[in-house]
Design a protein around this motif. Structure first.
Motif, short mmCIF file in Angstrom:
data_model
loop_
_atom_site.label_atom_id
_atom_site.label_comp_id
_atom_site.label_asym_id
_atom_site.label_seq_id
_atom_site.Cartn_x
_atom_site.Cartn_y
_atom_site.Cartn_z
N MET A 147 -32.62 -17.14 -49.55
CA MET A 147 -33.81 -16.60 -50.22
C MET A 147 -33.63 -16.50 -51.72
SD MET A 147 -36.60 -16.21 -48.74
CE MET A 147 -37.50 -15.25 -49.95
N GLU A 148 -32.46 -16.01 -52.15
CA GLU A 148 -32.30 -15.78 -53.59
C GLU A 148 -32.31 -17.10 -54.38
OE1 GLU A 148 -28.05 -14.84 -54.65
OE2 GLU A 148 -28.09 -14.13 -52.57
N ASN A 149 -32.01 -18.21 -53.72
CA ASN A 149 -32.05 -19.50 -54.43
C ASN A 149 -33.42 -20.15 -54.41
OD1 ASN A 149 -29.28 -19.30 -54.87
ND2 ASN A 149 -28.83 -20.20 -52.86
N SER A 150 -34.38 -19.51 -53.70
CA SER A 150 -35.66 -20.18 -53.50
C SER A 150 -36.62 -19.96 -54.66
CB SER A 150 -36.30 -19.70 -52.20
OG SER A 150 -36.79 -18.39 -52.37
N LEU A 178 -42.38 -22.62 -46.81
CA LEU A 178 -43.47 -23.56 -47.05
C LEU A 178 -43.24 -24.38 -48.31
CD1 LEU A 178 -46.72 -21.60 -46.19
CD2 LEU A 178 -45.93 -23.71 -45.13
N LEU A 179 -42.77 -23.73 -49.38
CA LEU A 179 -42.71 -24.43 -50.66
C LEU A 179 -41.34 -24.97 -50.98
CD1 LEU A 179 -45.00 -22.16 -52.77
CD2 LEU A 179 -45.47 -24.38 -51.78
N ASN A 180 -40.30 -24.35 -50.46
CA ASN A 180 -38.97 -24.81 -50.80
C ASN A 180 -38.32 -25.55 -49.64
OD1 ASN A 180 -39.45 -22.20 -52.46
ND2 ASN A 180 -37.98 -23.42 -53.59
N PHE A 181 -37.93 -24.77 -48.62
CA PHE A 181 -37.09 -25.36 -47.58
C PHE A 181 -37.82 -26.49 -46.85
CE2 PHE A 181 -35.86 -20.69 -47.46
CZ PHE A 181 -35.01 -20.82 -48.53
#
Lengths: 479, 233, 107
Positions: B51-54, B64-67
């Protein structure tokens, strides 16, 4: 470019889809540039796969199973080559076919670019949910292309096809839900490694198989295919028969051998094999009695799809390669055949076999293309279809399942029957052939080139079969 | 042509097997649900860890937007595809004449609602970074405003400024595509953004998507293309 | 049985009912609705699975898949409805040729 070539077959047609939607002019130029770029990227990718083995590509910098990866092995590379070359031919043919129909062409180009990218999305995806999005992209664009000219038969056939296609995709999606509920991941490789037989995985297997069999028109779920493929605009008929049914077949092949191997039972494979055999016989018999050329060619697709499913019953490296090789050579031959049939139908007003009597005098190139493509479909020696059938036959003998030998040989005879019947009409000398439209520039030559490639696939099969062995699930057939 | 008995028989012949099929399907599906292995596994742990890298604070938005941004990218493609598909059918325009479509109440209501919906649109877009919301929710709200304007006859489906409307429709996907692939020239993966710009870029893409999704959904609702077939011929 | 299983089972029942509806009812709008609701049943199954995972928060991945799935379903439904409208404009019938409803045949 190295390493990134894998995204080009997906992104370039999508870019072209956006641009051809936005700009009024230049659609053909943009599509031809896309074709050239896609071919270049796919050739580079195939050489990389041949050289380095299967390739993975992470999207957005997130590795699977959290992110989505692309994956290219020999099978994906061969399918991409098929889609790139046949797709280029469809682009050239369509440029001629839709000239003089600006209102239809306006939407053809973006829809075709979406359809083309959707095939490549499916061939490259290593994530089962992403494959669902690819399937819907393919299904919607295929139906929209089919109904493009707005003719009555095409509209009803398209409506039926859309319902069938959506049902097939949803069956697949429910299978994805059960797999996620069982394994908690979506990456093909991870699920394949963890697969075990259980009620949920069997149900998922059944849903996915039924959904894809429906979309691939495997007997007895083929009812929607002949009206759809025969009523479409001719470049679209070629696309649907040559490439779109291969998209869902590819997905089934991937899932059976990469996701479900631990859950599949030999009996399930035999069921698909028997349905395939039934498709060969039933499709060929119906092709024999058709009065219209495009319907005859469409029923021939029902029969030819049957060969693809025999590999599930034979389960040897030869059978697997033979099935895939059949998908490849059928794509070239069937695209050529639909293009030639479409040219004749357009030129002479309709595709009633009696109307087409004597076409060879006025349109020798198209009739020649039809005949050459027929050689591959009959599986006569030194054609692509011969290589494929040879591999299937030797696998059937090796595993002692001689009845598949009978079916494959009998299917070849039936194919000769329905194709020679059509050719007899085309070659009948007739004093008056009433030509209503001259064929558009390049359309006849495109069909002929495709038919020649289908033949050549029999003569130069070694490098393609070698590429196909890279990462083959049942092991290499080349010692 | 078909006698009543014949019809009834045909119906029974379809519905009885269909009911049996549906019932056995329900049993099969139910059986596979109740026998699912426990404890269930999922991707929660991996999502939490990354999460912190997203660059966003809401796990669903991060997925939805990153992974799984590639899924979202293709899904925006499906939306544009659906629009071209619907337009290719050349349905007759369903234009409303303001004279007949608007009652005093409807006209007033639409005038009052549309500005409010636009505020909600912007809020939903901004909320997406930290809680439920995002481009699709915002786009759906925007589309509702567009549909109200169409239904009340304030806006006609055929525009003189066709190029601008086309840009509003396809711009979201086009910008997503250009930025997602453009940074590959700097050595990034597809749909990977330089970390220092990631937040701003994602918000920009989301904003463009909101406009395109809103316009596209309204255009799908309207059904008819921007120009009639004969205009082009 | 936990409530999570109940949700998943309900989703499955919705899917089965929609298969019946799709096969049994010839009117195109009913068929399109059956497909659309079937999708919703599958989304319900996905969402129930997001709660099966032990832990405080639900698994966000099924939520994201459902959001993507909804948009795809909206697109498919929009196109299907437009196509059904076009079929009606051209054939004056809301049925596929092989499933003409008897009253229409009589009339």
């Amino acid at each position: 470019m190295t390493g990134s070539a894998i995204v080009v077959p997906i992104m370039l047609p999508l870019l072209a889809a956006t641009l051809t939607f936005f700009f009024r002019r230049g659609a053909i130029t943009m599509s031809l540039l896309t074709a050239a770029g896609t071919i270049a990227a796919v050739v580079v990718l195939s050489l990389e796969v041949m050289d380095q083995g299967p390739l993975s590509y992470t999207i957005g910098g997130w590795d699977a199973p959290l992110g989505i990866e692309l994956y290219a092995d020999g099978l994906a590379a061969v399918m991409l080559l098929m889609s790139a070359f046949v797709g280029t031919a469809i682009t050239v043919y369509a440029a001629g076919y839709f000239s003089g129909k600006p209102a239809v062409a306006r939407h053809f180009w973006p829809l075709w670019m979406f359809a083309w990218s959707s095939l490549n999305v499916i061939f490259l995806s290593a994530d089962i949910f992403n494959l669902y999005v690819g399937l819907e992209l393919m299904g919607i664009s295929a139906v929209a292309l089919l109904t493009l000219e707005g003719e009555r038969d095409a509209l009803t056939a398209g409506m039926r096809y859309l319902l069938v296609s959506l049902l097939g995709s949803l069956a697949y999606l429910l299978g994805v839900a059960l797999l996620y509920g069982t394994f908690g991941v979506l990456a093909v490789q991870e699920i394949g490694e963890q697969m075990f037989p259980s009620p949920a995985t069997w149900t998922a297997l059944a849903l996915v198989t039924a959904g894809m069999a429906l979309k691939t028109a495997l007997f007895p779920l083929h009812f929607w295919l002949p009206p759809a493929h025969s009523s479409a605009p001719s470049p679209v008929s070629a696309l649907l028969s040559a490439l779109v049914v291969k998209g869902s077949f590819y997905l089934l092949l991937r899932l059976w051998f990469d996701v479900f191997p631990e859950a599949v039972t030999p009996a399930a494979g035999q069921l698909l094999g028997i349905l395939g055999a039934a498709a060969i016989v039933w499709g060929s018999i119906l092709a024999l009695v058709q009065r219209r050329l495009k319907l005859l060619v469409a029923y021939s697709t029902v029969a030819q799809i049957g060969y693809l499913f025999i590999l599930f019953a034979l389960l040897t490296p030869e059978a697997w390669s033979g099935g895939v090789y059949h998908a490849l050579s059928h794509a070239f031959a069937k695209a050529a055949m639909f293009m030639a049939a479409g040219t004749l139908m357009h030129a002479l007003g309709n595709d009633d076999l009696d109307t087409l009597d004597g076409s060879s005098e006025r349109f020798p190139l198209s009739v020649y293309a039809f005949g050459l493509a027929g050689i591959t479909l009959m599986g006569l020696p030194f054609s692509g279809g011969f290589t494929a059938k040879w591999l299937l036959l030797s696998a059937a003998l090796e595993t002692g399942q001689w009845w598949y030998v009978t079916v494959v040989l009998f299917g070849g005879l039936l194919a000769a029957g329905y194709l020679l019947r059509a050719l007899a009409h085309l070659l009948t000398p007739t004093p008056t052939v009433k030509v209503q439209h001259e064929p558009a520039r390049g359309t006849e030559a495109t069909a002929l080139i495709l038919a020649c490639v289908a033949l050549l696939l029999g003569l130069v099969s070694a490098p393609i079969l070698e590429l196909l062995q890279v990462g083959a699930p049942l092991g290499s057939m080349i010692p | 042509m078909a006698s009543p008995t014949n019809t009834r028989l045909r119906r029974v012949l379809i519905r009885v097997p269909a009911a049996l099929l549906a019932a056995s399907l329900a049993l099969l599906l139910g059986w596979s649900v109740v026998t699912l292995p426990e404890p269930a596994t999922g991707l929660t742990g991996l999502v939490d860890a990354e999460m912190e890298n997203s660059g966003v604070d809401h796990p669903v938005t991060a997925v939805l937007l990153n992974f799984r941004g590639y899924d979202t990218f293709l899904e925006v493609g499906v939306l544009l595809l659906a629009l071209v598909a619907v337009w290719s059918l050349y349905l007759a325009p369903a234009d409303r004449d303001p004279e007949t479509a608007q009652t005093p109440v409807l006209g007033l209501l639409v005038r009052m609602l549309v500005p409010g919906i636009l505020v909600v649109t912007v809020y939903l877009l901004w909320a997406g970074t930290s809680r439920s919301g995002g481009a699709f929710q915002a786009g759906a709200a925007l589309a509702a405003a567009g549909e109200l304007l169409l239904l009340a006859g304030f806006v006609r489906g055929r525009f003189r400024r066709e190029r601008l409307v086309r840009f509003a429709l396809a711009g979201g996907f086009g910008i997503f595509l250009a930025l997602g692939a453009g940074f590959m020239l700097l050595g990034n993966d597809l749909l990977e953004y330089p970390p220092e710009f990631a937040y701003g870029l994602i918000l920009f893409i989301e904003g463009a998507l909101t406009v395109s999704i809103g316009f596209t959904l309204a255009a799908l609702f309207f059904g008819s293309p921007l120009e009639a077939p004969e205009v082009e011929k | 049985m936990t409530s999570v299983t109940l949700y998943a089972l309900s989703g499955m029942v919705v899917v089965a009912v929609c298969v019946y509806g799709l096969v049994s009812y010839p009117h195109l709008i009913r068929k399109i609705l059956a497909i659309n609701v079937m999708g919703s049943g599958i989304f319900l199954v996905f969402l129930s699975f997001s709660r099966r995972v032990p832990g405080e928060n639900p698994d966000p991945v099924p939520h994201a898949m459902v959001l993507t799935g909804i948009v795809v379903a909206v697109c498919a439904t929009a196109f299907a409805l437009a196509l059904a409208r076009r079929v009606h404009e051209v054939t004056r019938s809301s049925y596929l040729p092989e499933e003409q409803d008897p009253p229409e045949e009589a009339g």
